[in-house]
Design a protein around this motif. Structure first.
Motif, PDB file in Angstrom:
ATOM      1  N   UNK A  23     -20.216 -26.264  35.790  1.00  0.00           N
ATOM      2  CA  UNK A  23     -21.463 -26.924  35.419  1.00  0.00           C
ATOM      3  C   UNK A  23     -22.475 -27.086  36.549  1.00  0.00           C
ATOM      4  N   UNK A  24     -22.032 -27.157  37.772  1.00  0.00           N
ATOM      5  CA  UNK A  24     -22.992 -27.321  38.876  1.00  0.00           C
ATOM      6  C   UNK A  24     -23.937 -26.120  38.975  1.00  0.00           C
ATOM      7  N   UNK A  25     -23.431 -24.884  38.937  1.00  0.00           N
ATOM      8  CA  UNK A  25     -24.388 -23.760  38.951  1.00  0.00           C
ATOM      9  C   UNK A  25     -25.309 -23.753  37.731  1.00  0.00           C
ATOM     10  N   UNK A  26     -24.795 -24.212  36.579  1.00  0.00           N
ATOM     11  CA  UNK A  26     -25.653 -24.289  35.393  1.00  0.00           C
ATOM     12  C   UNK A  26     -26.786 -25.279  35.615  1.00  0.00           C
ATOM     13  N   UNK A  27     -26.470 -26.425  36.178  1.00  0.00           N
ATOM     14  CA  UNK A  27     -27.497 -27.444  36.409  1.00  0.00           C
ATOM     15  C   UNK A  27     -28.522 -26.980  37.449  1.00  0.00           C
ATOM     16  N   UNK A  28     -28.068 -26.276  38.473  1.00  0.00           N
ATOM     17  CA  UNK A  28     -28.996 -25.749  39.481  1.00  0.00           C
ATOM     18  C   UNK A  28     -29.912 -24.709  38.845  1.00  0.00           C
ATOM     19  N   UNK A  29     -29.325 -23.845  38.028  1.00  0.00           N
ATOM     20  CA  UNK A  29     -30.150 -22.855  37.323  1.00  0.00           C
ATOM     21  C   UNK A  29     -31.153 -23.508  36.402  1.00  0.00           C
ATOM     22  N   UNK A  30     -30.743 -24.574  35.724  1.00  0.00           N
ATOM     23  CA  UNK A  30     -31.664 -25.303  34.854  1.00  0.00           C
ATOM     24  C   UNK A  30     -32.797 -25.935  35.629  1.00  0.00           C
ATOM     25  N   UNK A  31     -32.493 -26.439  36.821  1.00  0.00           N
ATOM     26  CA  UNK A  31     -33.541 -27.033  37.658  1.00  0.00           C
ATOM     27  C   UNK A  31     -34.542 -25.976  38.107  1.00  0.00           C
ATOM     28  N   UNK A  32     -34.055 -24.796  38.408  1.00  0.00           N
ATOM     29  CA  UNK A  32     -34.951 -23.701  38.813  1.00  0.00           C
ATOM     30  C   UNK A  32     -35.805 -23.264  37.623  1.00  0.00           C
ATOM     31  N   UNK A  33     -35.195 -23.169  36.455  1.00  0.00           N
ATOM     32  CA  UNK A  33     -35.926 -22.739  35.258  1.00  0.00           C
ATOM     33  C   UNK A  33     -36.971 -23.774  34.844  1.00  0.00           C
ATOM     34  N   UNK A  34     -36.726 -25.046  35.136  1.00  0.00           N
ATOM     35  CA  UNK A  34     -37.663 -26.091  34.701  1.00  0.00           C
ATOM     36  C   UNK A  34     -39.034 -25.961  35.347  1.00  0.00           C
ATOM     37  N   UNK A  35     -39.150 -25.136  36.366  1.00  0.00           N
ATOM     38  CA  UNK A  35     -40.442 -24.924  37.023  1.00  0.00           C
ATOM     39  C   UNK A  35     -41.360 -24.051  36.165  1.00  0.00           C
ATOM     40  N   UNK A  36     -40.781 -23.241  35.291  1.00  0.00           N
ATOM     41  CA  UNK A  36     -41.562 -22.331  34.451  1.00  0.00           C
ATOM     42  C   UNK A  36     -42.406 -23.153  33.473  1.00  0.00           C
ATOM     43  N   UNK A  45     -33.438 -28.759  29.468  1.00  0.00           N
ATOM     44  CA  UNK A  45     -32.774 -29.754  28.627  1.00  0.00           C
ATOM     45  C   UNK A  45     -31.598 -29.134  27.874  1.00  0.00           C
ATOM     46  N   UNK A  46     -31.766 -27.916  27.383  1.00  0.00           N
ATOM     47  CA  UNK A  46     -30.682 -27.240  26.665  1.00  0.00           C
ATOM     48  C   UNK A  46     -29.513 -26.944  27.603  1.00  0.00           C
ATOM     49  N   UNK A  47     -29.805 -26.481  28.796  1.00  0.00           N
ATOM     50  CA  UNK A  47     -28.754 -26.184  29.771  1.00  0.00           C
ATOM     51  C   UNK A  47     -28.048 -27.461  30.193  1.00  0.00           C
TER      52      UNK A  47
END
Length: 59
Positions: A23-36, A45-47
């Motif tokens: 889950x940690x890599x998923x959350x980091x990826x979600x944080x990066x995607x939230x910039x879009x 939010x889905x991630x």
């Protein structure tokens, strides 16, 4: 000495630790995607929801 190391490694690689590895890599990826713009926050939010469900898996 080698069996002791194997037992200690097996004890540390169970339960919560294994779900955090996922889950940690998923959350980091979600944080990066939230910039879009526009879709970033929805995707984050889905991630994050998916990562929360994975954290609840009883391992």
């Amino acid at each position: 000495m080698k069996p002791i190391i194997i037992v200690l490694l097996a004890l540390s690689l169970q339960g919560c630790f294994l779900t955090k590895v996922v889950t940690v890599p998923m959350r980091v990826g979600g944080a990066v995607i939230s910039v879009v713009p526009v879709v970033g926050n929805v995707a984050d939010a889905a991630i994050d929801t998916t990562a929360d469900v994975i954290d609840l898996v009883p391992l």
